[in-house]
Scaffold this motif. Structure first.
Motif, PDB file in Angstrom:
ATOM      1  N   GLU A 139       0.836  -1.414   0.144  1.00 11.72           N
ATOM      2  CA  GLU A 139      -0.105   0.017  -0.239  1.00 11.72           C
ATOM      3  C   GLU A 139       0.878   1.333  -0.041  1.00 11.72           C
ATOM      4  N   LEU A 140       0.287   2.293  -0.570  1.00 12.47           N
ATOM      5  CA  LEU A 140       0.927   3.575  -0.461  1.00 12.47           C
ATOM      6  C   LEU A 140       0.001   4.643   0.531  1.00 12.47           C
ATOM      7  N   SER A 141       0.949   5.415   1.182  1.00  9.55           N
ATOM      8  CA  SER A 141       0.437   6.344   2.002  1.00  9.55           C
ATOM      9  C   SER A 141      -0.051   7.873   1.051  1.00  9.55           C
ATOM     10  N   ALA A 142      -0.855   8.337   1.769  1.00  7.48           N
ATOM     11  CA  ALA A 142      -1.190   9.671   0.920  1.00  7.48           C
ATOM     12  C   ALA A 142      -0.147  10.545   0.627  1.00  7.48           C
ATOM     13  N   ALA A 143      -0.392  11.478  -0.340  1.00  6.92           N
ATOM     14  CA  ALA A 143       1.052  12.139  -0.778  1.00  6.92           C
ATOM     15  C   ALA A 143       1.182  13.080   0.142  1.00  6.92           C
ATOM     16  N   ARG A 144       2.531  13.479   0.586  1.00  3.88           N
ATOM     17  CA  ARG A 144       2.962  14.591   1.415  1.00  3.88           C
ATOM     18  C   ARG A 144       3.901  15.639   0.586  1.00  3.88           C
ATOM     19  N   GLU A 145       3.783  16.770   0.825  1.00  4.51           N
ATOM     20  CA  GLU A 145       4.626  17.775   0.351  1.00  4.51           C
ATOM     21  C   GLU A 145       5.864  18.193   1.249  1.00  4.51           C
ATOM     22  N   LEU A 146       7.059  17.990   0.717  1.00  5.23           N
ATOM     23  CA  LEU A 146       8.136  18.877   1.409  1.00  5.23           C
ATOM     24  C   LEU A 146       8.965  19.621   0.762  1.00  5.23           C
ATOM     25  N   VAL A 147       9.521  20.481   1.475  1.00  2.70           N
ATOM     26  CA  VAL A 147      10.292  21.790   0.931  1.00  2.70           C
ATOM     27  C   VAL A 147      11.753  21.262   1.201  1.00  2.70           C
ATOM     28  N   VAL A 148      12.323  21.270   0.124  1.00  3.56           N
ATOM     29  CA  VAL A 148      13.860  20.859   0.091  1.00  3.56           C
ATOM     30  C   VAL A 148      14.762  21.809  -0.785  1.00  3.56           C
ATOM     31  N   LYS A 149      16.187  21.739  -0.365  1.00  8.60           N
ATOM     32  CA  LYS A 149      16.907  22.562  -1.370  1.00  8.60           C
ATOM     33  C   LYS A 149      16.945  21.765  -2.752  1.00  8.60           C
ATOM     34  N   LYS A 150      17.092  22.550  -3.754  1.00  8.03           N
ATOM     35  CA  LYS A 150      17.329  22.404  -5.181  1.00  8.03           C
ATOM     36  C   LYS A 150      18.655  21.187  -5.291  1.00  8.03           C
ATOM     37  N   ASN A 151      19.634  21.844  -4.379  1.00  2.00           N
ATOM     38  CA  ASN A 151      21.102  21.206  -4.616  1.00  2.00           C
ATOM     39  C   ASN A 151      21.402  20.394  -3.386  1.00  2.00           C
ATOM     40  N   SER A 152      20.385  19.911  -2.756  1.00  2.00           N
ATOM     41  CA  SER A 152      20.776  19.111  -1.535  1.00  2.00           C
ATOM     42  C   SER A 152      21.713  17.889  -1.910  1.00  2.00           C
ATOM     43  N   PRO A 153      22.548  17.571  -1.359  1.00  2.00           N
ATOM     44  CA  PRO A 153      23.149  16.111  -1.542  1.00  2.00           C
ATOM     45  C   PRO A 153      22.195  15.152  -1.518  1.00  2.00           C
ATOM     46  N   LEU A 154      22.184  13.812  -2.062  1.00  2.00           N
ATOM     47  CA  LEU A 154      21.080  12.628  -1.796  1.00  2.00           C
ATOM     48  C   LEU A 154      21.299  12.206  -0.252  1.00  2.00           C
TER      49      LEU A 154
ATOM     50  N   GLU B 256      21.680  14.026   2.456  1.00  2.00           N
ATOM     51  CA  GLU B 256      20.998  15.183   3.017  1.00  2.00           C
ATOM     52  C   GLU B 256      19.490  15.070   2.652  1.00  2.00           C
ATOM     53  N   PHE B 257      19.272  14.698   1.250  1.00  2.00           N
ATOM     54  CA  PHE B 257      17.790  14.494   1.273  1.00  2.00           C
ATOM     55  C   PHE B 257      17.220  13.227   2.053  1.00  2.00           C
ATOM     56  N   GLY B 258      17.967  12.111   1.640  1.00  2.00           N
ATOM     57  CA  GLY B 258      17.550  11.082   2.525  1.00  2.00           C
ATOM     58  C   GLY B 258      17.440  11.234   4.171  1.00  2.00           C
ATOM     59  N   GLN B 259      18.111  11.993   4.628  1.00  2.00           N
ATOM     60  CA  GLN B 259      17.921  12.138   5.882  1.00  2.00           C
ATOM     61  C   GLN B 259      16.662  12.955   6.125  1.00  2.00           C
ATOM     62  N   ILE B 260      16.531  14.029   5.245  1.00  2.00           N
ATOM     63  CA  ILE B 260      15.065  14.750   5.529  1.00  2.00           C
ATOM     64  C   ILE B 260      13.908  13.600   5.510  1.00  2.00           C
ATOM     65  N   LEU B 261      13.986  12.852   4.596  1.00  2.00           N
ATOM     66  CA  LEU B 261      12.789  11.759   4.393  1.00  2.00           C
ATOM     67  C   LEU B 261      12.778  10.790   5.529  1.00  2.00           C
TER      68      LEU B 261
ATOM     69  N   GLU C 197      10.118   9.013   9.962  1.00  2.00           N
ATOM     70  CA  GLU C 197      10.384   8.235  11.262  1.00  2.00           C
ATOM     71  C   GLU C 197      10.894   6.849  11.014  1.00  2.00           C
ATOM     72  N   ILE C 198      11.795   6.770   9.853  1.00  2.00           N
ATOM     73  CA  ILE C 198      12.309   5.609   9.352  1.00  2.00           C
ATOM     74  C   ILE C 198      13.866   5.807   9.456  1.00  2.00           C
ATOM     75  N   PRO C 199      14.698   4.788  10.179  1.00  2.00           N
ATOM     76  CA  PRO C 199      16.041   4.820  10.272  1.00  2.00           C
ATOM     77  C   PRO C 199      16.725   5.097   8.815  1.00  2.00           C
ATOM     78  N   TYR C 200      17.673   5.776   8.919  1.00  2.00           N
ATOM     79  CA  TYR C 200      18.382   6.149   7.793  1.00  2.00           C
ATOM     80  C   TYR C 200      18.871   5.089   6.804  1.00  2.00           C
ATOM     81  N   GLU C 201      19.471   4.102   7.655  1.00  2.00           N
ATOM     82  CA  GLU C 201      20.063   2.819   6.838  1.00  2.00           C
ATOM     83  C   GLU C 201      18.968   2.053   6.394  1.00  2.00           C
ATOM     84  N   ASN C 202      17.730   2.123   6.867  1.00  2.00           N
ATOM     85  CA  ASN C 202      16.542   1.335   6.244  1.00  2.00           C
ATOM     86  C   ASN C 202      15.918   1.680   5.190  1.00  2.00           C
ATOM     87  N   LEU C 203      16.273   3.061   4.783  1.00  2.00           N
ATOM     88  CA  LEU C 203      15.470   3.924   3.744  1.00  2.00           C
ATOM     89  C   LEU C 203      15.993   3.439   2.411  1.00  2.00           C
ATOM     90  N   GLU C 204      14.862   3.367   1.553  1.00  2.00           N
ATOM     91  CA  GLU C 204      15.286   3.053   0.129  1.00  2.00           C
ATOM     92  C   GLU C 204      14.380   4.200  -0.703  1.00  2.00           C
TER      93      GLU C 204
END
Length: 362
Positions: free
Chosen positions: A320-335, A337-342, A347-354
């Motif tokens: 299943e997919l959750s409802a869509a959520r909007e996040l404001v991020v920097k255009k030049n964020s390294p991946l 940093e972007f992964g840490q924002i998500l 509330e997902i451990p960074y090492e478990n994030l895909e």
């Protein structure tokens, strides 16, 4: 006094008919006309319309070079219309004067704004007015309004059809507005826009519902369209929109700080309108689509180097997919940093994030 609202063809819609052998000469035609109408040949002045592109000019049939030539030489054929008068000189021809006048008068066709398209989805332009080509577009609009029993502030004129551009500058002459004889004007009810205004179509963007498809991010509710000056400040526009929506839907209780304006393309939301900008910063054009996003919190300002990304969380255990959520991020964020924002947002451990990006529309 002559009816100036009718064309020359309308004024002469029930002509006399003369039968003549097509191989005969102009001289023979003159004799037949003398016999039928009692005008001596020497006093006859015969004029016909000569077409030059989209306009006409008078041409004298009984000029000396035509008299002994065939009717076809004088360009008189089956069904030709000629205008006869008793005249001592072609310089005094009233018919020639009328044809000259006619060349400067256009028949403009238009529809009734309450009419529906026909069976093949085309509009029938069954109304018309006749107007001098040097009259102003305001005069034309007044003439159309008089036939439709509408004031000039109650309808919009468009050149050529429903999806064409609105005619805004009513100070132009008809000929300057690139109208020609038998041009078509599409008429629709509504408040006209001014020279520096654009009609903007607003819709309300709401989050997709659970039973919507996985690809759906927003639902859109048609709201209204209003004419807006290109110099309008975005924050002032938000206040205006809130007042209009609150009047339409009192239970909404909208505040200008809790809405976001976005450019809209079909079912996608694009650029964000910034509070301090004017509308001319956003490539304004007629019938531009703008979405009003209703926010739960005060709008987060999207900076010059920032963008909004739309995220859905996938639950592998249930597919299943959750409802869509909007996040404001920097255009030049390294991946990273972007992964840490998500990771923080969901509330997902960074090492478990895909993370995966869909290159097509959701």
């Amino acid at each position: 006094m002559a009816d100036e609202t009718k064309s020359l063809d309308e004024k002469t819609s029930n002509p006399n008919k003369v039968l003549v052998d097509k191989k005969e000469t102009v001289s023979h035609l003159l004799s037949l006309l003398e016999e039928k109408f009692g005008i001596p040949v020497q006093n006859q002045c015969i004029v016909k319309k000569s077409y030059m592109g989209m306009t006409t000019k008078p041409e004298f049939v009984n000029s000396p070079q035509n008299i002994n030539n065939s009717l076809s030489y004088a360009k008189i054929y089956e069904g030709s219309a000629i205008y006869l008068e008793n005249c001592d000189s072609i310089a005094h021809s009233k018919w020639a004067e009328q044809i000259e006048l006619e060349s400067k008068r256009y028949t403009i066709k238009f529809n009734h704004p309450d009419d529906q398209p026909n069976a093949i989805n085309q509009m029938d332009y069954s109304y018309s007015v006749v107007i001098d080509c040097n009259s102003t577009m305001l005069h034309l609009k007044e003439s159309i309004g008089e036939k439709l029993k509408l004031t000039v502030d109650e309808f919009v004129m468009k050149r050529g059809g429903k999806h064409c551009q609105e005619i805004k500058d009513l100070s132009l002459k008809v000929i300057q507005a690139n109208l020609v004889n038998n041009s078509v004007i599409y008429v629709e009810r509504g408040k006209p826009t001014k020279a520096n205004e654009y009609r903007v179509i607003f819709s309300i963007a709401t989050p997709a519902k659970e039973n919507d498809g996985d690809a759906t991010l927003n639902r859109f509710i048609d709201a209204f369209d209003i004419p807006l000056d290109a110099g309008t400040n975005v924050l002032d526009l938000k206040k205006q929109l809130c007042k209009k929506l609150n009047d339409m839907y009192p239970s909404m209780e909208l505040e200008a700080t809790k809405i976001r304006l976005r450019e809209k393309n079909t079912d996608r939301l694009l650029r964000v309108f910034k509070n301090n900008d004017s509308l001319r910063n956003y490539a304004m054009y007629e019938k531009k689509n703008v979405a009003i996003q209703i926010l739960e919190e005060d709008e987060e300002e999207v900076g010059q180097n920032q963008m909004i990304v739309v995220v859905k969380r996938w639950f592998p255990s249930t597919w299943e997919l959750s409802a869509a959520r909007e996040l404001v991020v920097k255009k030049n964020s390294p991946l990273e940093e972007f992964g840490q924002i998500l990771a923080d947002a969901y509330e997902i451990p960074y090492e478990n994030l895909e993370i995966s990006k869909n290159n097509s529309t959701w």
